[in-house]
Motif scaffolding. Structure first.
Motif, PDB file in Angstrom:
ATOM      1  N   GLY A 104       0.821  -1.201   0.000  1.00 23.49           N
ATOM      2  CA  GLY A 104       0.000   0.000   0.000  1.00 23.49           C
ATOM      3  C   GLY A 104       0.855   1.251   0.000  1.00 23.49           C
ATOM      4  N   VAL A 105       0.221   2.389   0.205  1.00 24.64           N
ATOM      5  CA  VAL A 105       0.923   3.671   0.277  1.00 24.64           C
ATOM      6  C   VAL A 105       0.447   4.446   1.498  1.00 24.64           C
ATOM      7  CG1 VAL A 105       1.297   3.851  -2.217  1.00 24.64           C
ATOM      8  CG2 VAL A 105      -0.788   4.797  -1.213  1.00 24.64           C
ATOM      9  N   ASN A 106       1.321   5.289   2.012  1.00 23.48           N
ATOM     10  CA  ASN A 106       0.971   6.134   3.147  1.00 23.48           C
ATOM     11  C   ASN A 106       1.975   7.276   3.215  1.00 23.48           C
ATOM     12  OD1 ASN A 106      -0.280   7.088   5.450  1.00 23.48           O
ATOM     13  ND2 ASN A 106       0.691   5.638   6.849  1.00 23.48           N
ATOM     14  N   MET A 107       1.561   8.381   3.801  1.00 23.74           N
ATOM     15  CA  MET A 107       2.450   9.515   3.999  1.00 23.74           C
ATOM     16  C   MET A 107       2.059  10.245   5.269  1.00 23.74           C
ATOM     17  SD  MET A 107       3.336  12.977   3.783  1.00 23.74           S
ATOM     18  CE  MET A 107       2.086  13.882   2.850  1.00 23.74           C
ATOM     19  N   GLN A 108       3.052  10.570   6.073  1.00 20.96           N
ATOM     20  CA  GLN A 108       2.802  11.398   7.241  1.00 20.96           C
ATOM     21  C   GLN A 108       4.012  12.307   7.443  1.00 20.96           C
ATOM     22  OE1 GLN A 108       2.342   8.399  10.362  1.00 20.96           O
ATOM     23  NE2 GLN A 108       4.424   8.759  11.095  1.00 20.96           N
ATOM     24  N   THR A 109       3.800  13.373   8.193  1.00 21.83           N
ATOM     25  CA  THR A 109       4.881  14.297   8.512  1.00 21.83           C
ATOM     26  C   THR A 109       4.988  14.418  10.023  1.00 21.83           C
ATOM     27  OG1 THR A 109       4.506  15.556   6.474  1.00 21.83           O
ATOM     28  CG2 THR A 109       5.794  16.628   8.200  1.00 21.83           C
ATOM     29  N   SER A 110       6.194  14.229  10.554  1.00 19.61           N
ATOM     30  CA  SER A 110       6.432  14.293  11.994  1.00 19.61           C
ATOM     31  C   SER A 110       7.450  15.384  12.284  1.00 19.61           C
ATOM     32  CB  SER A 110       6.949  12.942  12.515  1.00 19.61           C
ATOM     33  OG  SER A 110       6.053  11.899  12.182  1.00 19.61           O
ATOM     34  N   LYS A 111       7.420  15.941  13.489  1.00 22.47           N
ATOM     35  CA  LYS A 111       8.377  16.966  13.899  1.00 22.47           C
ATOM     36  C   LYS A 111       9.541  16.314  14.642  1.00 22.47           C
ATOM     37  CE  LYS A 111       6.410  20.786  12.422  1.00 22.47           C
ATOM     38  NZ  LYS A 111       5.848  21.797  13.338  1.00 22.47           N
ATOM     39  N   ASN A 112      10.754  16.647  14.227  1.00 26.51           N
ATOM     40  CA  ASN A 112      11.923  16.104  14.919  1.00 26.51           C
ATOM     41  C   ASN A 112      12.248  16.924  16.156  1.00 26.51           C
ATOM     42  OD1 ASN A 112      13.261  18.425  14.014  1.00 26.51           O
ATOM     43  ND2 ASN A 112      14.361  17.363  12.377  1.00 26.51           N
ATOM     44  N   ASP A 113      13.344  16.613  16.834  1.00 32.69           N
ATOM     45  CA  ASP A 113      13.682  17.289  18.080  1.00 32.69           C
ATOM     46  C   ASP A 113      14.058  18.749  17.878  1.00 32.69           C
ATOM     47  OD1 ASP A 113      13.191  14.911  19.323  1.00 32.69           O
ATOM     48  OD2 ASP A 113      15.280  14.450  19.817  1.00 32.69           O
ATOM     49  N   SER A 114      14.332  19.132  16.627  1.00 30.07           N
ATOM     50  CA  SER A 114      14.637  20.530  16.310  1.00 30.07           C
ATOM     51  C   SER A 114      13.376  21.291  15.904  1.00 30.07           C
ATOM     52  CB  SER A 114      15.669  20.603  15.174  1.00 30.07           C
ATOM     53  OG  SER A 114      16.882  19.988  15.543  1.00 30.07           O
ATOM     54  N   GLY A 115      12.236  20.592  15.948  1.00 28.62           N
ATOM     55  CA  GLY A 115      10.976  21.232  15.583  1.00 28.62           C
ATOM     56  C   GLY A 115      10.734  21.324  14.087  1.00 28.62           C
ATOM     57  N   VAL A 147       9.677  16.118   9.232  1.00 29.15           N
ATOM     58  CA  VAL A 147      10.300  14.977   8.564  1.00 29.15           C
ATOM     59  C   VAL A 147       9.204  14.271   7.776  1.00 29.15           C
ATOM     60  CG1 VAL A 147      11.533  12.790   8.824  1.00 29.15           C
ATOM     61  CG2 VAL A 147      12.017  14.689  10.396  1.00 29.15           C
ATOM     62  N   ILE A 148       9.385  14.170   6.466  1.00 24.48           N
ATOM     63  CA  ILE A 148       8.418  13.511   5.595  1.00 24.48           C
ATOM     64  C   ILE A 148       8.660  12.008   5.646  1.00 24.48           C
ATOM     65  CG2 ILE A 148       7.619  13.290   3.212  1.00 24.48           C
ATOM     66  CD1 ILE A 148       8.906  16.179   2.839  1.00 24.48           C
ATOM     67  N   GLU A 149       7.592  11.223   5.906  1.00 20.78           N
ATOM     68  CA  GLU A 149       7.706   9.767   5.979  1.00 20.78           C
ATOM     69  C   GLU A 149       6.770   9.169   4.933  1.00 20.78           C
ATOM     70  OE1 GLU A 149       8.346   9.114  10.704  1.00 20.78           O
ATOM     71  OE2 GLU A 149       6.638  10.359  10.109  1.00 20.78           O
ATOM     72  N   LEU A 150       7.339   8.397   3.999  1.00 21.46           N
ATOM     73  CA  LEU A 150       6.586   7.968   2.823  1.00 21.46           C
ATOM     74  C   LEU A 150       6.713   6.454   2.614  1.00 21.46           C
ATOM     75  CD1 LEU A 150       4.986   9.470   0.533  1.00 21.46           C
ATOM     76  CD2 LEU A 150       7.097   9.353  -0.808  1.00 21.46           C
ATOM     77  N   LEU A 151       5.569   5.780   2.542  1.00 21.95           N
ATOM     78  CA  LEU A 151       5.511   4.340   2.263  1.00 21.95           C
ATOM     79  C   LEU A 151       5.054   4.123   0.836  1.00 21.95           C
ATOM     80  CD1 LEU A 151       5.139   1.232   2.914  1.00 21.95           C
ATOM     81  CD2 LEU A 151       2.832   1.841   3.703  1.00 21.95           C
ATOM     82  N   THR A 152       5.763   3.238   0.119  1.00 25.41           N
ATOM     83  CA  THR A 152       5.377   2.866  -1.243  1.00 25.41           C
ATOM     84  C   THR A 152       5.609   1.368  -1.434  1.00 25.41           C
ATOM     85  OG1 THR A 152       6.087   5.041  -2.091  1.00 25.41           O
ATOM     86  CG2 THR A 152       5.738   3.284  -3.698  1.00 25.41           C
TER      87      THR A 152
END
Length: 319
Positions: free
Chosen positions: A245-256, A259-264
């Motif tokens: 499947g596919v998925n995408m989320q964006t998370s904040k790192n320790d520097s604020g 970070v783009i996270e992408l599944l393909t």
């Protein structure tokens, strides 16, 4: 009295300057549009549909100039059966299409690691026979590797005047591997890092700890986030496969910072995945990445917003 230059001397100066001209690098274009290709799980192509794999790499090769391709990232599970050498021969045939044409990286997935007594091991002997360090060591874009194997490696490319580093990390990486990956990031503080690994993001969230069913010591997606990704400020993207499947989320790192996270991963579709792959077109002027799903086999695009969409990226914040 100062002598005037003769015509002969003048021509010599012009010729000398022309010889030096190629040595001067052209100015970087900050608004350069460029593309990176994601090659998701090819395991069934290597096993049953080798011509589809070749069609994918031939298509990538054909788009190098028109799409200003900078890099192709393999997401693991190159083959279905790690001990079946013919599958590796098929994979090598396809990958060889890109040799000398486009920088590309490979990383082993769980299917690329041999099993013993039905439990997964770190045996990647055939992966390292066909995609060894020696295959890439002389390439200017190849940065290095961990130990004497190519399971964990890093490569470089440039786009829009920015430096990028593709950091490929093994399936279910050990703590030692994550420590090495952190060191690579810290030694290249001016590079924008894309982490490529086989298993990291699922259809709803990162893969949780513990990762069950493999009998392998290592770290899940959640643990990779906590131990590596969030702590390194120059990591701006993580790409992975493994989960159909596919998925995408964006998370904040320790520097604020985001970070783009992408599944393909298209392996669950017909014919081993119907040849689908994904491209990421970076458009600095718009602060966007245009993600597109395309199949060279079907010669069509998937315009479903889950598969083809845009991602916000503030290029001014890149290094």
């Amino acid at each position: 009295m100062q002598r005037r230059p003769t015509r002969r001397n003048f021509l010599s100066i012009v010729v000398f300057a022309a010889m030096l001209a190629p040595l001067v690098a052209p100015a970087a274009e900050p608004n350069e549009v460029f593309t990176v290709v994601l090659m998701p799980d090819t395991q069934f192509y290597s096993e049953k549909y080798p011509d589809t794999y070749v069609q994918q790499t031939l298509w990538i090769r054909s788009r190098v100039k028109e799409d200003n391709l900078k890099f192709s990232i393999g997401l693991g599970d190159i083959v279905q059966n790690a001990k079946e050498e013919q599958e590796w021969i098929n994979a090598n045939r396809a990958a060889s299409t890109l040799d000398g044409v486009l920088p590309y990286s490979m990383v082993p997935g769980n299917h690329d690691q041999a099993s013993k007594d039905k439990m997964l091991t770190r045996d990647t002997s055939l992966y390292n026979k066909y995609f060894p360090v020696s295959r890439y060591a002389d390439e200017k874009w190849y940065g290095g590797h961990l130990g004497d194997k190519n399971d964990n490696n890093y490569c470089f490319f440039e786009g829009a005047g920015k430096k990028f580093l593709v950091l490929s990390v093994e399936f279910h990486p050990t703590n030692a591997t994550l420590a090495w990956a952190a060191e690579v990031c810290q030694k290249h503080p001016q590079h924008n890092v894309i982490v490529a690994t086989h298993s990291y993001l699922g259809l709803k969230s990162r893969t949780p700890s513990p990762l069950k069913g493999y009998g392998l010591e290592g770290n899940s997606g959640d643990e990779m986030w906590d131990k590596l990704i969030r702590k390194q400020p120059n990591i701006f993207m993580v790409v992975c496969g493994h989960v159909g499947g596919v998925n995408m989320q964006t998370s904040k790192n320790d520097s604020g910072e985001p970070v783009i996270e992408l599944l393909t991963d298209y392996q669950n579709l017909k014919n081993g995945g119907d040849g689908w792959l994904r491209t990421m077109k970076f458009v600095p002027k718009e602060n966007k990445i245009y993600v597109t799903a395309y199949s060279p086999l079907l010669k069509e695009y998937n315009n479903d917003p889950k598969h083809s969409h845009t991602i916000d990226l503030d290029f001014a914040k890149l290094r």
